[in-house]
Design a protein around this motif. Structure first.
Motif, PDB file in Angstrom:
ATOM      1  N   LYS A   4     -26.971 -41.491 -19.178  1.00  0.00           N
ATOM      2  CA  LYS A   4     -26.875 -42.101 -17.758  1.00  0.00           C
ATOM      3  C   LYS A   4     -27.272 -41.166 -16.803  1.00  0.00           C
ATOM      4  O   LYS A   4     -27.837 -41.456 -15.836  1.00  0.00           O
ATOM      5  CB  LYS A   4     -25.286 -42.194 -17.594  1.00  0.00           C
ATOM      6  CG  LYS A   4     -24.664 -43.393 -18.285  1.00  0.00           C
ATOM      7  CD  LYS A   4     -23.134 -43.619 -17.452  1.00  0.00           C
ATOM      8  CE  LYS A   4     -22.049 -42.970 -18.257  1.00  0.00           C
ATOM      9  NZ  LYS A   4     -20.818 -43.291 -17.855  1.00  0.00           N
ATOM     10  N   TYR A   5     -27.505 -39.732 -17.236  1.00  0.00           N
ATOM     11  CA  TYR A   5     -27.966 -39.055 -16.364  1.00  0.00           C
ATOM     12  C   TYR A   5     -29.717 -38.320 -16.472  1.00  0.00           C
ATOM     13  O   TYR A   5     -30.044 -37.628 -15.847  1.00  0.00           O
ATOM     14  CB  TYR A   5     -27.186 -37.439 -16.194  1.00  0.00           C
ATOM     15  CG  TYR A   5     -25.677 -37.735 -16.065  1.00  0.00           C
ATOM     16  CD1 TYR A   5     -25.506 -38.054 -14.605  1.00  0.00           C
ATOM     17  CD2 TYR A   5     -24.907 -37.924 -17.020  1.00  0.00           C
ATOM     18  CE1 TYR A   5     -24.388 -38.420 -14.459  1.00  0.00           C
ATOM     19  CE2 TYR A   5     -23.679 -38.408 -16.476  1.00  0.00           C
ATOM     20  CZ  TYR A   5     -23.219 -38.388 -15.328  1.00  0.00           C
ATOM     21  OH  TYR A   5     -21.957 -39.037 -14.959  1.00  0.00           O
ATOM     22  N   LYS A  43     -23.449 -40.829 -22.640  1.00  0.00           N
ATOM     23  CA  LYS A  43     -23.119 -40.291 -21.336  1.00  0.00           C
ATOM     24  C   LYS A  43     -24.193 -39.475 -20.939  1.00  0.00           C
ATOM     25  O   LYS A  43     -24.787 -39.575 -19.759  1.00  0.00           O
ATOM     26  CB  LYS A  43     -21.822 -39.374 -21.409  1.00  0.00           C
ATOM     27  CG  LYS A  43     -20.493 -40.163 -21.689  1.00  0.00           C
ATOM     28  CD  LYS A  43     -19.325 -38.989 -21.811  1.00  0.00           C
ATOM     29  CE  LYS A  43     -17.985 -39.925 -21.946  1.00  0.00           C
ATOM     30  NZ  LYS A  43     -16.941 -38.919 -22.036  1.00  0.00           N
ATOM     31  N   LEU A  44     -24.996 -38.768 -21.813  1.00  0.00           N
ATOM     32  CA  LEU A  44     -26.160 -38.115 -21.285  1.00  0.00           C
ATOM     33  C   LEU A  44     -27.254 -38.969 -20.803  1.00  0.00           C
ATOM     34  O   LEU A  44     -28.116 -38.537 -19.887  1.00  0.00           O
ATOM     35  CB  LEU A  44     -26.443 -37.191 -22.442  1.00  0.00           C
ATOM     36  CG  LEU A  44     -25.902 -35.940 -22.725  1.00  0.00           C
ATOM     37  CD1 LEU A  44     -26.273 -35.300 -24.038  1.00  0.00           C
ATOM     38  CD2 LEU A  44     -25.770 -35.039 -21.657  1.00  0.00           C
ATOM     39  N   VAL A  95     -33.245 -38.447 -15.903  1.00  0.00           N
ATOM     40  CA  VAL A  95     -34.057 -38.997 -14.580  1.00  0.00           C
ATOM     41  C   VAL A  95     -35.329 -39.528 -14.921  1.00  0.00           C
ATOM     42  O   VAL A  95     -35.897 -39.171 -15.987  1.00  0.00           O
ATOM     43  CB  VAL A  95     -34.561 -37.514 -13.791  1.00  0.00           C
ATOM     44  CG1 VAL A  95     -35.461 -37.797 -12.767  1.00  0.00           C
ATOM     45  CG2 VAL A  95     -33.370 -36.847 -13.227  1.00  0.00           C
TER      46      VAL A  95
END
Length: 175
Positions: free
Chosen positions: A152-153, A149-150, A155
């Motif tokens: 995906k975020y 999940k991390l 940058v």
């Protein structure tokens, strides 16, 4: 009766010189300090008290394992800790401010409770960044679902080339 009374040292009757006190700190001890950095664990604490004529020096040697939350995946894990701290205890009629490593005690006091100091030194031994240790192959042992999940975020470099960011960077240069 509070379990913290077990951590009191009656220093009045002690002779000058070094005295060693050993404590096993467990979940019952941590329950007395609810809402802190550490709520569970098993830590051995060795306190060496050096009594001199005008002051006492306390050495706190802590070593053990505490149960803390991982900053990356938010799962609980066992973090090994080790630390050595020193405190000076001075005697006087009133309390003075001399720094973080000096405690003033009334000349009429006969004992000193170490429970709060023990808890604080255990908390100081916990690393600032608390993350699951890697396995023997160097792979993270964090919760794989949370790591996914991390990811995906995160940058990416090409996302930073957006013209909006360039305009915001101009604000940093404007003094």
């Amino acid at each position: 009766m509070s379990s913290q009374s077990f951590y009191s040292i009656a220093f009045k009757g002690l002779s000058q010189g070094k005295h060693v006190f050993e404590y096993e700190v467990d979940d019952k001890f941590f329950a007395e300090f609810n809402g802190g950095v550490v709520d569970e664990g098993k830590v051995n604490v060795r306190v060496t008290l050096e009594k001199q004529s005008s002051l006492m020096i306390l050495w706190f040697d802590v070593e053990g394992t505490v149960h803390v939350q991982c900053d990356r995946c938010l799962e609980m894990y066992d973090q090994p800790i080790k630390g050595l701290e020193r405190i000076f205890v001075k005697f006087g009629e009133k309390e003075y401010t001399e720094g973080d490593d000096v405690i003033w005690v009334s000349v009429n006091d006969y004992q000193l409770n170490l429970a709060q100091l023990i808890y604080e030194f255990i908390c100081l031994a916990v690393p600032i960044k608390r993350v699951h240790p890697d396995d023997k192959d160097g792979n993270s042992t964090c919760d794989p679902e949370m790591i996914e999940k991390l990811e995906k975020y995160v940058v990416k470099e090409d996302e930073l080339k957006n013209p909006v960011w360039n305009d915001l960077k101009k604000l940093l240069d404007n003094e």
